[in-house]
Write an enzyme that holds these catalytic residues in place. Structure first.
Site, PDB file in Angstrom:
ATOM      1  N   ARG A   1       0.881  -1.391   0.093  1.00  0.00           N
ATOM      2  CA  ARG A   1       0.084   0.091  -0.141  1.00  0.00           C
ATOM      3  C   ARG A   1       1.005   1.474  -0.112  1.00  0.00           C
ATOM      4  O   ARG A   1       0.492   2.306   0.463  1.00  0.00           O
ATOM      5  CB  ARG A   1      -0.808   0.003   1.231  1.00  0.00           C
ATOM      6  CG  ARG A   1      -2.165  -0.961   1.223  1.00  0.00           C
ATOM      7  CD  ARG A   1      -3.230  -0.519   2.118  1.00  0.00           C
ATOM      8  NE  ARG A   1      -3.964  -1.799   2.438  1.00  0.00           N
ATOM      9  CZ  ARG A   1      -4.418  -2.199   3.522  1.00  0.00           C
ATOM     10  NH1 ARG A   1      -4.022  -1.598   4.834  1.00  0.00           N
ATOM     11  NH2 ARG A   1      -5.229  -3.243   4.008  1.00  0.00           N
TER      12      ARG A   1
ATOM     13  N   ARG B   1      -3.352   6.590   1.160  1.00  0.00           N
ATOM     14  CA  ARG B   1      -3.671   7.777   1.725  1.00  0.00           C
ATOM     15  C   ARG B   1      -2.667   8.764   2.752  1.00  0.00           C
ATOM     16  O   ARG B   1      -3.056   9.596   3.100  1.00  0.00           O
ATOM     17  CB  ARG B   1      -4.888   7.320   2.524  1.00  0.00           C
ATOM     18  CG  ARG B   1      -6.347   6.958   1.828  1.00  0.00           C
ATOM     19  CD  ARG B   1      -7.328   6.601   2.584  1.00  0.00           C
ATOM     20  NE  ARG B   1      -7.113   5.498   3.088  1.00  0.00           N
ATOM     21  CZ  ARG B   1      -7.897   5.009   3.929  1.00  0.00           C
ATOM     22  NH1 ARG B   1      -8.967   5.552   4.476  1.00  0.00           N
ATOM     23  NH2 ARG B   1      -7.753   3.482   4.474  1.00  0.00           N
TER      24      ARG B   1
ATOM     25  N   ARG C   1      -6.726  11.192  -5.880  1.00  0.00           N
ATOM     26  CA  ARG C   1      -7.627  10.252  -5.776  1.00  0.00           C
ATOM     27  C   ARG C   1      -8.996  11.179  -5.667  1.00  0.00           C
ATOM     28  O   ARG C   1      -9.941  10.744  -6.201  1.00  0.00           O
ATOM     29  CB  ARG C   1      -7.646   9.716  -4.320  1.00  0.00           C
ATOM     30  CG  ARG C   1      -8.852   9.198  -3.518  1.00  0.00           C
ATOM     31  CD  ARG C   1      -9.426   7.851  -4.090  1.00  0.00           C
ATOM     32  NE  ARG C   1     -10.553   7.488  -3.302  1.00  0.00           N
ATOM     33  CZ  ARG C   1     -11.772   7.980  -3.329  1.00  0.00           C
ATOM     34  NH1 ARG C   1     -11.999   8.899  -4.429  1.00  0.00           N
ATOM     35  NH2 ARG C   1     -12.787   7.406  -2.838  1.00  0.00           N
TER      36      ARG C   1
ATOM     37  N   ASP D   1      -7.006  -3.102  -7.257  1.00  0.00           N
ATOM     38  CA  ASP D   1      -7.727  -3.507  -6.110  1.00  0.00           C
ATOM     39  C   ASP D   1      -7.866  -5.009  -6.519  1.00  0.00           C
ATOM     40  O   ASP D   1      -7.951  -5.414  -7.653  1.00  0.00           O
ATOM     41  CB  ASP D   1      -8.825  -2.852  -5.673  1.00  0.00           C
ATOM     42  CG  ASP D   1      -9.361  -3.427  -4.221  1.00  0.00           C
ATOM     43  OD1 ASP D   1      -8.842  -2.672  -3.251  1.00  0.00           O
ATOM     44  OD2 ASP D   1     -10.183  -4.089  -4.247  1.00  0.00           O
TER      45      ASP D   1
ATOM     46  N   TYR E   1     -15.005 -12.010   0.397  1.00  0.00           N
ATOM     47  CA  TYR E   1     -15.836 -10.584   0.057  1.00  0.00           C
ATOM     48  C   TYR E   1     -16.994 -11.116  -0.627  1.00  0.00           C
ATOM     49  O   TYR E   1     -17.972 -10.287  -0.454  1.00  0.00           O
ATOM     50  CB  TYR E   1     -14.887  -9.696  -0.642  1.00  0.00           C
ATOM     51  CG  TYR E   1     -13.662  -9.019   0.156  1.00  0.00           C
ATOM     52  CD1 TYR E   1     -13.935  -7.938   1.293  1.00  0.00           C
ATOM     53  CD2 TYR E   1     -12.505  -9.540   0.251  1.00  0.00           C
ATOM     54  CE1 TYR E   1     -13.076  -7.567   2.140  1.00  0.00           C
ATOM     55  CE2 TYR E   1     -11.769  -9.054   1.342  1.00  0.00           C
ATOM     56  CZ  TYR E   1     -11.787  -7.938   2.073  1.00  0.00           C
ATOM     57  OH  TYR E   1     -10.907  -7.449   2.973  1.00  0.00           O
TER      58      TYR E   1
END
Length: 341
Positions: free
Chosen positions: A23, A27, A36, A73, A148
């Site tokens: 990652r 962020r 983003r 992703d 998921y």
């Protein structure tokens, strides 16, 4: 031209070890947050080759990491299979839970081709990255992606997927097989477009018992590796079965991956044992990067001491957290690189 990460993945020992972070385009970086916002939504960013290339390059420019990992992703696979994937602030990925009948009717034919935007990003990255920077592609492991799809969201222990697997074993195995096959196609195309190596993320492998780990984690990943190597015999593949504990021991041999990504709970004495069979990657606790100072230095130093004499890629034991201060990342990078001075 020397791509240190690629060389270590093939078994070389380099000191100080090369560095990248899971990652690393994320962020914690102000430039990422700006891009983003420009993209509109997280999925729009994943599918915009220009912007996805930009955010992948941002941490390379700032810190000079030795590898760049494609920005995308793991859930783009269920998305191209027709699941209604969306990301909500504060809740993460959401989709309608898949049903038994939908799994029985699932057809993966031609679906990997729909990820052409991702492949374009890989091609752009190979053109724009420094020659010495290893380019990593990736996919989610079938078990983690399936969790998921079945729950429709993340859960603390993936109980919905575990229960589904116990109650509908044959259907669940079909889902894992389909996911393995489309994931192999996905990785093959990333390699075709210029990725030097690929990583398979099994973020939820640690919730399974030993038998289920064998059937739901090892076998599908082995299927991916076999299919990728039918097209790319020398493909370099990292497996990251987070939380696998003692089950890490046979994972490399049974799946065929070249290197093991280790989470921060793996004892370094055990990591030394795993390193005897080939490269390891990890395994600093991401919260040490948040803490900084002495806690960060000590965490870096002990990994270098215990694992630096063998093939090691320095990384975190999971993804960097959004609250990690920029100066602490710089502290970590400098500490590692100065170890060889």
């Amino acid at each position: 031209m020397t791509r240190k990460v690629l060389n270590v993945l093939k078994g070389e020992t380099v000191f100080p070890p090369p560095i990248w972070m899971m990652r690393q385009a994320g962020r914690y970086l102000p430039e990422y947050r700006q891009t983003r916002q420009q993209a509109g939504s997280f999925l729009d960013l994943c599918y915009n080759p220009e912007l996805a290339t930009e955010v992948t390059l941002q941490p390379i420019r700032r810190y000079g990491f030795d590898a760049a990992i494609l920005f995308s992703d793991i859930l783009v696979i269920p998305h191209v299979l027709g699941r209604d994937l969306r990301f909500e602030e504060g809740r993460g990925p959401l989709m309608t839970p898949v049903t038994v009948d939908e799994i029985k009717d699932l057809d993966i034919t031609g679906k990997a081709a729909k990820l052409s935007a991702v492949y374009e990003t890989v091609s752009r990255l190979r053109e724009q990255l420094p020659n010495e920077t290893t380019l990593l592609g990736f996919c989610g492991a079938p078990w983690t992606v399936a969790t998921y799809m079945i729950a429709g969201h993340g859960t603390p222990d993936q109980a919905p997927a575990r229960l589904f697997a116990y109650q509908h074993r044959d259907v669940f195995v079909k889902l894992l097989t389909d996911l393995a096959d489309i994931s192999a196609e996905y990785l093959i195309e990333q390699l075709n477009c210029g990725a030097d190596a690929v990583q398979i993320f099994d973020s939820w492998s640690g919730v399974l018992d030993e038998d289920c780990f064998e059937d739901f984690c090892i076998k599908p990943v082995a299927r991916i590796v076999k299919k990728v190597r039918e097209t790319h015999p020398d493909a370099v593949i990292i497996g990251f079965p987070k939380g696998a504990g003692m089950l890490y021991r046979d994972y490399r041999a049974k799946t065929g991956v070249n290197a093991l990504g280790l989470d921060w709970s793996v004892p370094l004495t055990f990591a030394q044992e795993l390193q005897q069979q080939g490269a390891v990657q990890g395994n600093l606790d991401p919260l040490r990067v948040v803490a900084g100072g002495k806690a960060l230095d000590e965490g870096v130093d002990v990994i270098l001491e215990k694992l630096g004499q063998g093939p090691l890629i320095f990384n975190l034991g999971h993804g960097i957290t959004p609250q990690a201060p920029l100066e602490n990342v710089a502290q970590m990078v400098n500490r590692i690189r100065q170890a060889g001075a």
